[in-house]
Design a protein around this motif. Structure first.
Motif, short mmCIF file in Angstrom:
data_model
loop_
_atom_site.label_atom_id
_atom_site.label_comp_id
_atom_site.label_asym_id
_atom_site.label_seq_id
_atom_site.Cartn_x
_atom_site.Cartn_y
_atom_site.Cartn_z
N VAL A 51 -13.30 -0.82 -0.09
CA VAL A 51 -11.87 -0.65 -0.25
C VAL A 51 -11.45 -1.26 -1.58
O VAL A 51 -11.72 -2.43 -1.85
CB VAL A 51 -11.09 -1.31 0.90
CG1 VAL A 51 -9.58 -1.20 0.67
CG2 VAL A 51 -11.46 -0.67 2.23
N VAL A 52 -10.83 -0.46 -2.43
CA VAL A 52 -10.33 -0.93 -3.72
C VAL A 52 -8.83 -1.14 -3.60
O VAL A 52 -8.09 -0.26 -3.12
CB VAL A 52 -10.65 0.07 -4.84
CG1 VAL A 52 -9.85 -0.26 -6.11
CG2 VAL A 52 -12.14 0.05 -5.15
N VAL A 53 -8.36 -2.31 -4.03
CA VAL A 53 -6.94 -2.64 -4.00
C VAL A 53 -6.42 -2.58 -5.43
O VAL A 53 -6.92 -3.26 -6.32
CB VAL A 53 -6.70 -4.05 -3.42
CG1 VAL A 53 -5.20 -4.32 -3.30
CG2 VAL A 53 -7.38 -4.18 -2.05
N MET A 54 -5.41 -1.74 -5.64
CA MET A 54 -4.83 -1.58 -6.97
C MET A 54 -3.33 -1.85 -6.90
O MET A 54 -2.72 -1.81 -5.83
CB MET A 54 -5.09 -0.18 -7.51
CG MET A 54 -6.55 0.22 -7.56
SD MET A 54 -6.88 1.78 -8.43
CE MET A 54 -6.92 1.18 -10.12
N GLY A 55 -2.75 -2.11 -8.06
CA GLY A 55 -1.32 -2.36 -8.12
C GLY A 55 -0.97 -3.12 -9.37
O GLY A 55 -1.84 -3.68 -10.04
N PRO A 56 0.32 -3.15 -9.73
CA PRO A 56 0.73 -3.87 -10.93
C PRO A 56 0.57 -5.37 -10.78
O PRO A 56 0.41 -5.89 -9.66
CB PRO A 56 2.22 -3.49 -11.06
CG PRO A 56 2.64 -3.15 -9.67
CD PRO A 56 1.45 -2.53 -9.02
N SER A 57 0.58 -6.07 -11.88
CA SER A 57 0.53 -7.54 -11.85
C SER A 57 1.68 -8.08 -11.02
O SER A 57 2.80 -7.58 -11.10
CB SER A 57 0.59 -8.10 -13.27
OG SER A 57 -0.52 -7.68 -14.02
N ASP A 251 6.68 7.58 -5.21
CA ASP A 251 7.09 7.52 -6.62
C ASP A 251 6.54 6.27 -7.30
O ASP A 251 6.19 6.31 -8.48
CB ASP A 251 8.63 7.53 -6.72
CG ASP A 251 9.23 8.87 -6.33
OD1 ASP A 251 8.50 9.88 -6.38
OD2 ASP A 251 10.43 8.89 -5.97
N ARG A 252 6.47 5.17 -6.53
CA ARG A 252 5.98 3.91 -7.11
C ARG A 252 4.52 4.06 -7.53
O ARG A 252 4.12 3.56 -8.59
CB ARG A 252 6.13 2.77 -6.10
CG ARG A 252 5.81 1.40 -6.67
CD ARG A 252 6.81 1.02 -7.74
NE ARG A 252 6.45 -0.21 -8.44
CZ ARG A 252 5.63 -0.26 -9.49
NH1 ARG A 252 5.09 0.85 -9.95
NH2 ARG A 252 5.37 -1.41 -10.08
N THR A 253 3.73 4.76 -6.72
CA THR A 253 2.33 4.99 -7.07
C THR A 253 2.23 5.89 -8.29
O THR A 253 1.42 5.65 -9.20
CB THR A 253 1.58 5.64 -5.89
OG1 THR A 253 1.78 4.85 -4.72
CG2 THR A 253 0.10 5.73 -6.18
N ARG A 254 3.04 6.95 -8.33
CA ARG A 254 2.99 7.87 -9.47
C ARG A 254 3.35 7.14 -10.77
O ARG A 254 2.74 7.39 -11.82
CB ARG A 254 3.93 9.05 -9.23
CG ARG A 254 3.36 10.05 -8.21
CD ARG A 254 4.21 11.31 -8.14
NE ARG A 254 5.43 11.09 -7.36
CZ ARG A 254 5.50 11.23 -6.05
NH1 ARG A 254 4.43 11.59 -5.35
NH2 ARG A 254 6.64 11.03 -5.40
N LYS A 255 4.32 6.26 -10.72
CA LYS A 255 4.69 5.50 -11.91
C LYS A 255 3.54 4.61 -12.36
O LYS A 255 3.22 4.53 -13.56
CB LYS A 255 5.93 4.65 -11.61
CG LYS A 255 6.38 3.81 -12.80
CD LYS A 255 7.61 2.98 -12.46
CE LYS A 255 8.03 2.12 -13.65
NZ LYS A 255 9.19 1.26 -13.32
N PHE A 256 2.90 3.95 -11.41
CA PHE A 256 1.75 3.08 -11.73
C PHE A 256 0.64 3.88 -12.38
O PHE A 256 0.08 3.49 -13.42
CB PHE A 256 1.26 2.39 -10.46
CG PHE A 256 0.00 1.62 -10.63
CD1 PHE A 256 -0.01 0.38 -11.26
CD2 PHE A 256 -1.22 2.11 -10.16
CE1 PHE A 256 -1.19 -0.35 -11.42
CE2 PHE A 256 -2.39 1.40 -10.31
CZ PHE A 256 -2.37 0.16 -10.94
N LEU A 257 0.31 5.03 -11.80
CA LEU A 257 -0.76 5.84 -12.33
C LEU A 257 -0.46 6.37 -13.72
O LEU A 257 -1.34 6.48 -14.56
CB LEU A 257 -1.08 6.99 -11.36
CG LEU A 257 -1.74 6.59 -10.04
CD1 LEU A 257 -1.84 7.79 -9.12
CD2 LEU A 257 -3.11 5.98 -10.28
#
Length: 262
Positions: A51-57, A251-257
């Motif tokens: 499992v990979v965990v991704m996200g902004p700082s 939308d939050r994921t799309r912005k991050f990507l």
């Protein structure tokens, strides 16, 4: 005689027939200044999953995985690792830590010990292994991560990528059932990142249960069974790599990507 079996923690039983090895339910955490860093985060991980965990700082992802071995306390919710509930009881904490290995951004090696001594210290102190057994397992692990020839050197004599591979071998020496990685390549020069990711790929292929906080998109696409996306202390998405990168639901994921993909 070979003491260490790289696939010892991998199971031949389909994960669908198993209980999750990690269960986190509605985990909440506040820092002392009142900052609400984890807001009801839930996650299950099956044996053998990556499992990979991704996200902004600042999204809480490192804090979240550090609750899995009590490096970060949590105030509400429930965490269970391999059937052991992670409570404030030190007996439970110690039992969980014996089964959970962790690799950090910084290598945290003992500078006054050789590479092999760094790897063998915990098995002798915590598991009570005799020196001969610990050294043989340590040598096997250093060979596995590709740096056996560095066994008698000191950490300061190694590159950053080599030191991180020692840190991985050290965590594996305890023969954990789960490996946690907290941005293990973020402190490395770009040319050293690949050698560490190659070791992690090998681990994943051997069946090791892994939870990895990383921004390495190629690794996430190739190795992850699932990708978890966190933002502002909440778990926003939990899906396959294909769905995450090609058809995100928020939308939050799309912005991050849009910020990390070029």
């Amino acid at each position: 005689m070979t003491y260490f079996d790289p696939a010892a923690t991998a199971s031949t039983v389909p994960t669908t027939a198993m209980q999750p090895i990690i269960i986190a339910e509605n985990v909440e955490k506040w820092y002392n200044n009142g900052f609400h860093v984890l807001k009801g985060v839930s996650l299950t991980v099956n044996p053998g999953e990556v499992v990979v965990v991704m996200g902004p700082s600042g999204s809480g992802k490192s804090t979240f995985i550090r609750t899995f071995n009590a490096l970060e306390p949590y105030q509400k919710g429930r965490i269970e690792i391999d059937g052991i509930e992670l409570t404030h009881k030190m007996k439970n904490v110690e039992a969980v830590r014996r089964e959970v290995g962790m690799v950090f951004q910084q290598f945290n090696l003992f500078p006054h010990l050789t590479v092999l001594e760094n790897v063998t210290l915990a098995p002798m102190d915590v598991r009570g292994w005799k020196k001969e057994r610990a050294r043989q397992v340590g040598a096997e692990l250093l060979e596995r991560v590709g740096i056996l020839e560095q066994a008698n050197k000191y950490p300061g004599q190694l590159s950053g990528g080599q030191q991180q591979r020692v840190a991985i071998a050290r965590a594996l020496a305890m023969q954990p059932k789960v490996m946690l990685f907290d941005e293990p390549t973020s402190a490395l020069d770009p040319e050293m990142v690949r050698e560490v990711l190659d070791v992690m790929r090998s681990l994943a292929q051997s069946g090791m249960t892994m939870v990895c906080v990383t921004h390495e998109v190629g690794f996430a696409r190739e190795v992850a069974d699932r990708i978890v996306f966190m933002a502002e202390g909440m778990l926003i998405e939990d899906t396959t790599p294909d769905a995450f990168f090609n058809n995100p639901s928020s939308d939050r994921t799309r912005k991050f990507l849009s910020q990390i993909l070029h």
